[in-house]
Write an enzyme that holds these catalytic residues in place. Structure first.
Site, mmCIF file in Angstrom:
data_model
loop_
_atom_site.group_PDB
_atom_site.id
_atom_site.type_symbol
_atom_site.label_atom_id
_atom_site.label_comp_id
_atom_site.label_asym_id
_atom_site.label_seq_id
_atom_site.Cartn_x
_atom_site.Cartn_y
_atom_site.Cartn_z
ATOM 1 N N VAL A 88 5.258 -0.746 2.640
ATOM 2 C CA VAL A 88 4.193 -1.027 3.595
ATOM 3 C C VAL A 88 3.159 -1.952 2.967
ATOM 4 O O VAL A 88 2.741 -1.742 1.825
ATOM 5 C CB VAL A 88 3.518 0.277 4.060
ATOM 6 C CG1 VAL A 88 2.499 -0.004 5.145
ATOM 7 C CG2 VAL A 88 4.554 1.265 4.562
ATOM 8 N N GLY A 144 11.372 1.504 3.551
ATOM 9 C CA GLY A 144 10.839 0.206 3.175
ATOM 10 C C GLY A 144 9.438 0.321 2.616
ATOM 11 O O GLY A 144 8.915 1.417 2.413
ATOM 12 N N LYS A 179 5.402 -2.883 7.914
ATOM 13 C CA LYS A 179 6.426 -2.112 7.229
ATOM 14 C C LYS A 179 7.664 -2.984 7.121
ATOM 15 O O LYS A 179 8.280 -3.335 8.121
ATOM 16 C CB LYS A 179 6.740 -0.837 7.995
ATOM 17 C CG LYS A 179 7.808 -0.029 7.311
ATOM 18 C CD LYS A 179 7.597 1.443 7.536
ATOM 19 C CE LYS A 179 8.151 2.227 6.366
ATOM 20 N NZ LYS A 179 7.873 3.622 6.440
ATOM 21 N N ILE A 211 0.815 -1.208 0.000
ATOM 22 C CA ILE A 211 0.000 0.000 0.000
ATOM 23 C C ILE A 211 0.851 1.261 0.000
ATOM 24 O O ILE A 211 0.337 2.366 0.113
ATOM 25 C CB ILE A 211 -0.988 0.031 1.183
ATOM 26 C CG1 ILE A 211 -0.257 -0.225 2.505
ATOM 27 C CG2 ILE A 211 -2.109 -0.977 0.981
ATOM 28 C CD1 ILE A 211 -1.155 -0.092 3.727
ATOM 29 N N GLY A 212 2.143 1.124 -0.119
ATOM 30 C CA GLY A 212 2.977 2.322 -0.181
ATOM 31 C C GLY A 212 4.443 1.997 0.037
ATOM 32 O O GLY A 212 4.772 0.943 0.578
ATOM 33 N N THR A 213 5.289 2.900 -0.430
ATOM 34 C CA THR A 213 6.707 2.727 -0.154
ATOM 35 C C THR A 213 7.250 4.036 0.379
ATOM 36 O O THR A 213 6.812 5.102 -0.018
ATOM 37 C CB THR A 213 7.508 2.338 -1.409
ATOM 38 O OG1 THR A 213 7.065 3.156 -2.466
ATOM 39 C CG2 THR A 213 7.345 0.894 -1.754
ATOM 40 N N GLY A 214 8.176 3.920 1.325
ATOM 41 C CA GLY A 214 8.742 5.117 1.922
ATOM 42 C C GLY A 214 10.247 4.999 1.962
ATOM 43 O O GLY A 214 10.822 4.097 1.347
ATOM 44 N N ASP A 232 11.627 12.324 10.322
ATOM 45 C CA ASP A 232 11.110 12.227 8.961
ATOM 46 C C ASP A 232 9.644 12.634 8.901
ATOM 47 O O ASP A 232 8.791 11.885 8.418
ATOM 48 C CB ASP A 232 11.302 10.792 8.434
ATOM 49 C CG ASP A 232 11.021 10.699 6.933
ATOM 50 O OD1 ASP A 232 10.924 11.755 6.275
ATOM 51 O OD2 ASP A 232 10.888 9.572 6.426
#
Ligand code: NAG
Ligand code: NAG
Ligand code: NAG
Ligand code: NAG
Ligand code: NAG
Ligand code: NAG
Ligand code: NAG
Ligand code: NAG
Ligand code: NAG
Ligand code: NAG
Ligand code: NAG
Ligand code: NAG
Length: 805
Positions: free
Chosen positions: A518, A516, A532, A510-513, A632
């Site tokens: 998610v 790493g 995560k 559902i996402g990348t940051g 962050d």
């Protein structure tokens, strides 16, 4: 005329009378003055004679009232001498105590003063505070100490005083604090001590007091702290102790007290710490003990207690540490222990406990140290994940769970029935995993089972050849390299996580940051969590694993209504991940970039998001120990739940991955949110978070990243921008006066956060307070306010003292 004369006459008489009075007063006060000068000179001379001020007299003053550590009253008489931690050597008696009749406070704590306490100390009749602790004083406590009738505090801690406590100490009726601990005082504790009914703190520990605890102890009703640990007391704990209903700490450990725990102990409704360990106390643990609902620390270890652990233990909701080790307790561990949800340390070793380890123990969320060794516990090991574990020398059987196999083998030795991938243990065959009845069953039906197994296997091979999940399942079960799964209710298993995400299939991402990706994972019990998965590959380094665990535990204690909960973490050979609460609406970044969703996020909701983030950061910075710098903050790391309420995510992840560096780091923050000073200092501070918060706050109002505005801010003479022009055009301009004021407040604060000097940015605590009080910086309409005007607001500039970086 007569009238005039008499008036003049009266005036003259009055004048003469006044002059005489003045003269008398003057002469008297001059006498007083000369007495003062003389007395004051004697005091100054006595200070000089002590030799303690040799290097402490400022060059430009002869007035001893200005010397280091000296305070004087209005008459110039010394009323305070304070030279703590000053490395003074020599005899205490070098200070002539007879010379300071006005002294109220004498503080010589932590020096190297030697010799005995002189009897002249009795002449300090006004003394209220006397600190002689942590010196090298010898000899006995002089009986003249009984003359200090105004004394409120007497601290003789950590010297080499010997002899007995003088009876005269009973005269010190004003005492609220008395400590003679860590000396070599002996003899019985004099009953007269218990006439000091104002005492709140009494510390007699680390001495050689013998005899029994006097019954009169019950008189000290104001006591909050009583410690007599490490003496030679014998006899029973008197039941009168039950009258000390204000006690918060009671430590009678390391004596030779016997008899049983008095039932009156149930009266201590405020008690937080009870330590009776290392005595010869017999009998059972009374149910009355469980009335102590405030108890956080309970130690009854190293006694002769028998009987069972009371079921009522489940009432200890606040218990942090429970030590019942080294007694003769029997029976099983009550399942009610699962109620003690705050427990960190549970020590039950060296007893005769039997039965199984209750499954409910897995409910104890924060359990760190668990010692169940040297009992006779049987059955299998339930799901538990403490950091330190000792289950040795019991009768446990079955497989050592994979997530515990990172613990050293000595945690499990002495259990004949255990098996698993731990050095010195057999690997688990079917027979070891299951009780004998099942072995019998398997043996009888073996041929049948085999045939059945072949049919199923064939079926699987034929039809589900590509089934990844199954393969992963068996792989996860086979390799015992899971270091630890630590989680919120003892129910998440590594295998569950793998299954739920089909081994981190992209469709669950559902996402990348920065650190790493998610994933969304639905667990077997229906609970949805966010995983995560961190990019890292050092999990084989045991030092790293340990610091990661420590750090994750710290993060897991963070609980705030606007911070995403960290449920747990998992370390696996090639990956590690964090398990978070799942947030339905995803990141603020995504919501702001979707036109429909952005409109749903009206002005009220936007202001509330900014406030929530401020409160969360203030909590991380100022209410957590150790303080946590997020590092962050960006719209990516602010998540929204189904009500579009904001939650800060990913706090401390950077530190988690960077555990042994101080605050210096190469990896910090998201481009566009990083404070300018970071580029040259490479040091992350709370003020970096403040800066990033400022960016996010503007982004929320503008609906987009305030990139250009930021660069125009750094050039001093930018174009004149009005507030109304930067607000998100997708929403109609606010009309409600309250909302308008809120928007002005948010933007003023945001601009203060973006100041280039970290020192002049406000702290998050101050911002949070500012939002709570909701004061309005300017009474103006939206259209009349320019950015420049808001930047010049005095707000926060007047409070530099708040701005401790
Ligand atoms: C002289 O000093 C004493 C004690 O300091 C004080 O009580 C008294 O009022 C003083 N007398 C005058 C006249 O100042
Ligand atoms: C005395 O010296 C101290 C420090 O050496 C200084 O701060 C103070 O101002 C001086 N006082 C006078 C009256 O010169
Ligand atoms: C005691 O004093 C010494 C200096 O004489 C200092 O170094 C030490 O930190 C002090 N101890 C405490 C507990 O403050
Ligand atoms: C201490 O001071 C008193 C009063 O000033 C004086 O009589 C005595 O001799 C002094 N003692 C010493 C040891 O200096
Ligand atoms: C304390 O006094 C003893 C003698 O009474 C001496 O041996 C010891 O070194 C002293 N300790 C300190 C820290 O001054
Ligand atoms: C007792 O006093 C000694 C010095 O006299 C000190 O080193 C020690 O730490 C003290 N112990 C406790 C338990 O306070
Ligand atoms: C207590 O200790 C003293 C010596 O310090 C000793 O003379 C006395 O007999 C002891 N009393 C008891 C009851 O043990
Ligand atoms: C209880 O007392 C023992 C012995 O004095 C000590 O080792 C232990 O740390 C104490 N426990 C707590 C929780 O205070
Ligand atoms: C203390 O406890 C005893 C026995 O549990 C009880 O009888 C007594 O009333 C209590 N005293 C106070 C002051 O609460
Ligand atoms: C355990 O907690 C539950 C509520 O969480 C409570 O109903 C129960 O009485 C507690 N058990 C004991 C033994 O106190
Ligand atoms: C638990 O025990 C460990 C080791 O004995 C100790 O370091 C830690 O401070 C204890 N924690 C609590 C909360 O008592
Ligand atoms: C331990 O428990 C088992 C039953 O589970 C029992 O047979 C055995 O005698 C016990 N051992 C000891 C030393 O009590």
């Amino acid at each position: 005329m007569a009238c005039a004369f008499s008036n003049t006459c009266r005036a003259v008489i009055v004048f003469i009378w006044a002059a005489l009075t003045l003269l008398i007063v003057h002469v008297a006060s001059a006498t007083n003055f000369s007495i003062h000068v003389a007395a004051s000179e004697i005091e100054g001379q006595a200070l000089l004679n002590s030799g303690w001020w040799k290097d402490r007299i400022p060059h430009n003053t002869s007035d001893h009232c200005n010397w280091v550590g000296i305070t004087c009253d209005y008459d110039g008489r010394i009323d305070g001498i304070g030279l703590r931690n000053s490395n003074i050597k020599g005899e205490l008696g070098r200070l002539n105590f007879s010379c300071f009749p006005n002294l109220q406070s004498l503080d010589l704590w932590n020096n190297s003063l030697s010799g005995s306490i002189p009897s002249q100390i009795g002449s300090l009749s006004k003394l209220r505070y006397l600190y002689l602790d942590e010196n090298n004083l010898t000899g006995t406590i002089p009986k003249e100490i009984g003359r200090l009738r105004n004394l409120k505090l007497l601290d003789l801690d950590s010297n080499n005083l010997n002899g007995v406590l003088p009876q005269e100490i009973g005269n010190l009726k004003s005492l609220t604090f008395l400590s003679v601990s860590n000396n070599t005082l002996g003899g019985p504790i004099p009953s007269i001590l218990f006439r000091l009914t104002n005492l709140e703190i009494l510390s007699l520990d680390f001495n050689r007091f013998n005899g029994t605890i006097p019954r009169e102890i019950g008189n000290l009703k104001k006591l909050t702290y009583l410690s007599i640990t490490t003496n030679k007391l014998t006899g029973a704990i008197p039941s009168t102790i039950g009258r000390l209903t204000s006690l918060q700490i009671l430590d009678l450990s390391s004596n030779q007290l016997h008899s049983s725990i008095p039932l009156e102990i149930g009266n201590f409704s405020a008690l937080g710490n009870l330590n009776l360990s290392d005595n010869k106390i017999r009998g059972i643990i009374p149910d009355e003990l469980t009335k102590l609902s405030q108890l956080q620390y309970l130690s009854l270890s190293s006694n002769l207690l028998s009987g069972q652990i009371p079921f009522a233990i489940g009432k200890f909701f606040n218990l942090v540490s429970l030590d019942l080790s080294k007694n003769k307790l029997s029976g099983s561990i009550p399942t009610e222990i699962g109620n003690c949800s705050e427990l960190r340390n549970l020590t039950l070793n060296h007893n005769s406990l039997d039965g199984t380890i209750p499954l409910e123990m897995g409910k104890i969320l924060w359990l760190q140290n668990l010692d169940l060794s040297h009992n006779n516990l049987s059955g299998t090991i339930p799901t538990l994940c403490p950091m330190y574990l000792d289950m040795s020398f019991n009768s446990l059987e079955g497989e050592i769970p994979t997530y515990l196999q990172g613990h050293p083998p000595k945690s499990f030795v002495g259990n004949k029935g255990l098996c698993g991938h731990v050095k010195g243990f057999p690997s688990c065959s079917q027979s070891q995993k299951h009780p004998p009845s099942i072995i019998l069953f398997v043996k009888i039906f073996l041929p049948l089972s085999l045939v059945l197994a072949f049919i199923i296997l064939g079926f699987i091979l034929l039809l589900k050849r590509q089934n990844k999940t199954l393969k992963l399942n068996s792989r996860a079960a086979k390799n015992g390299d899971v270091f630890s799964v630590w989680n919120y209710d003892g129910k998440i298993l590594y295998e569950d996580l793998i299954n739920a995400t089909e081994d981190f299939h992209i469709k669950y991402c559902i996402g990348t940051g920065g650190y790493g990706s998610v994933y969304k994972a639905e667990l077997p019990d229906g609970k949805v969590v966010a995983l995560k998965k961190l990019h890292h590959s050092e999990t084989e380094d045991s030092a790293f694993v340990k610091s990661f665990q420590n750090e994750a535990h710290v993060l897991s204690t963070v609980r705030h209504r606007n911070i995403v909960k960290l449920h747990g973490f998992c370390l696996h050979k090639k990956c590690m991940f964090l398990i978070y609460e799942y947030m339905e609406r995803g990141s603020l970044f995504c919501v702001l970039r979707d036109d429909d969703e952005a409109i749903e996020l009206n002005w009220t909701k936007r202001v509330s998001i900014v406030k929530s983030v401020a409160h969360a950061l203030s909590y991380l910075h100022h209410d957590c120990t150790p303080s946590i710098v997020h590092r962050d903050i960006s719209s990516n790391n602010i998540l929204l739940d189904s009500n579009l309420e904001a939650f800060v995510a990913d706090f401390g992840t950077a530190r988690l991955l960077d555990v042994d560096s101080s605050n210096r780091t190469l990896q910090a923050g998201t481009y566009g949110y990083i404070a300018p000073e970071f580029a040259y200092t490479m040091v992350v501070t709370q003020k970096c978070d403040t800066y990033s918060f400022g960016v996010v706050a503007l982004e929320v109002l503008m609906g987009t990243h305030p990139g250009e505005l930021l660069s125009s801010l750094s050039s001093s003479s930018g174009p004149k921008i009005m507030l109304i022009d930067i607000l998100d055009q997708r929403l109609s301009p606010p009309v409600n006066q309250k909302i308008i004021q809120d928007i002005i407040l948010v933007s003023t604060i945001a601009l203060a956060c973006l100041r280039s000097q970290p020192k002049s940015r406000p702290t998050m605590q101050r911002i949070s307070q500012e939002f709570l009080t909701g004061k309005t910086p300017m009474q103006k309409g939206l259209k009349e306010i320019s950015i420049a005007e808001m930047r010049n607001q005095e707000m926060f500039l007047l409070h530099e003292s708040d701005n401790i970086p």
